[in-house]
Write an enzyme that holds these catalytic residues in place. Sequence first.
Site: not given
Length: 380
Positions: A72, A137
């Site tokens: 991400d 994250e």
Amino acid sequence: MHHTDNPTLALARELIARPSVTPEDAGCLELISERLRALGFACERIDAAGVSNLWARRGGEGPVLCFAGHTDVVPPGPLDAWKTPPFDPAIVDGMLYGRGAADMKSSLAAFVTSIERFVAAHPRHRGSIALLLTSDEEGIATHGTVKVVEALAARGERLDYCIVGEPTSVDTLGDMIKNGRRGSLSGTLRVKGQQGHVAYPHLARNPIHAFAPALAELAAIEWDQGNEFFPPTTWQASNIHAGTGANNVIPGTCEVMFNFRFGSVSAADGLKARTHEVLDRHGLDYEIDWHLSGKPFITGRGALVAALSGAIAETLGIDTRLSTTGGTSDGRFIADICAEVVEFGPVNASIHKVNECIDAAAIEPLSLVYERTLHTLLAA
């Protein structure tokens, strides 16, 4: 693939082109899994609450060397501020531009190509190679790496070495390895007083005045002296709020937000106890909501640090340095099941900014550093 691209740069471009804004994965994990399955990896998805997680492993024995990271990226921000579209990777003046170029799709690409070359050269390597990847994250990080670590812990899978691909380099690739991170402990303190008119202070109790001496004391305390790897623990008030908005009213409560950044010298419970001791001694009527967002972790000078710093010296000709500065990373979760955790990746100057970029010429060398580390720890 552009005909001039090396394999790592080509894969980095493919990953950047997928708009995986947290917690979206946008197909990155499937792309990586495809490459790993071809090498004989068992790929397992441990998805949770809309978050995509991958645990991939080649080999059944120890030692286990794990590469960890996230697919991400943070949102690109205003598109018109970008020189080139954020999800259309482009090389301009030798720099690869795109959201995630530095944080951390180039690292992911380097993981894959380093493993491809290593396995081709050492199909019967010792131990196991693993990847632990998440799409959460940059977000709240509650259903990402944590969930994979919990699943591995539940079935007794331990890791020996872990390299998190976070961008750790400062001026040039290889100049810094993070061998730990500080913990982060936050508190929201409410000091209670009694509201009243400023002209009649004897009929009220001002919580700002009551707290002020304690604030001065907390700000001046030496919590610890740090150690070889960590600076002294710091306490910072980040927000203080009281009052009704009127200048003739003594407020009934004063709310203070504060945060500790602490190394391995101090423990969260000890910091809490000392905070309460100060507030109690000042006779305050108060309550605190505590939130521990990360425990500190540290990896001393052992096999992993030696292998990685040796690989950096041999590949890049740089004497790297160890550091624990900066914010938190997913390393704090992995440290629960892994004795040695470090972070190493590209230059971090542009991360989370518009026009995020990385020196295109540094992407293949990053892969070579990972490959040499694999070689040192796992070559048969």
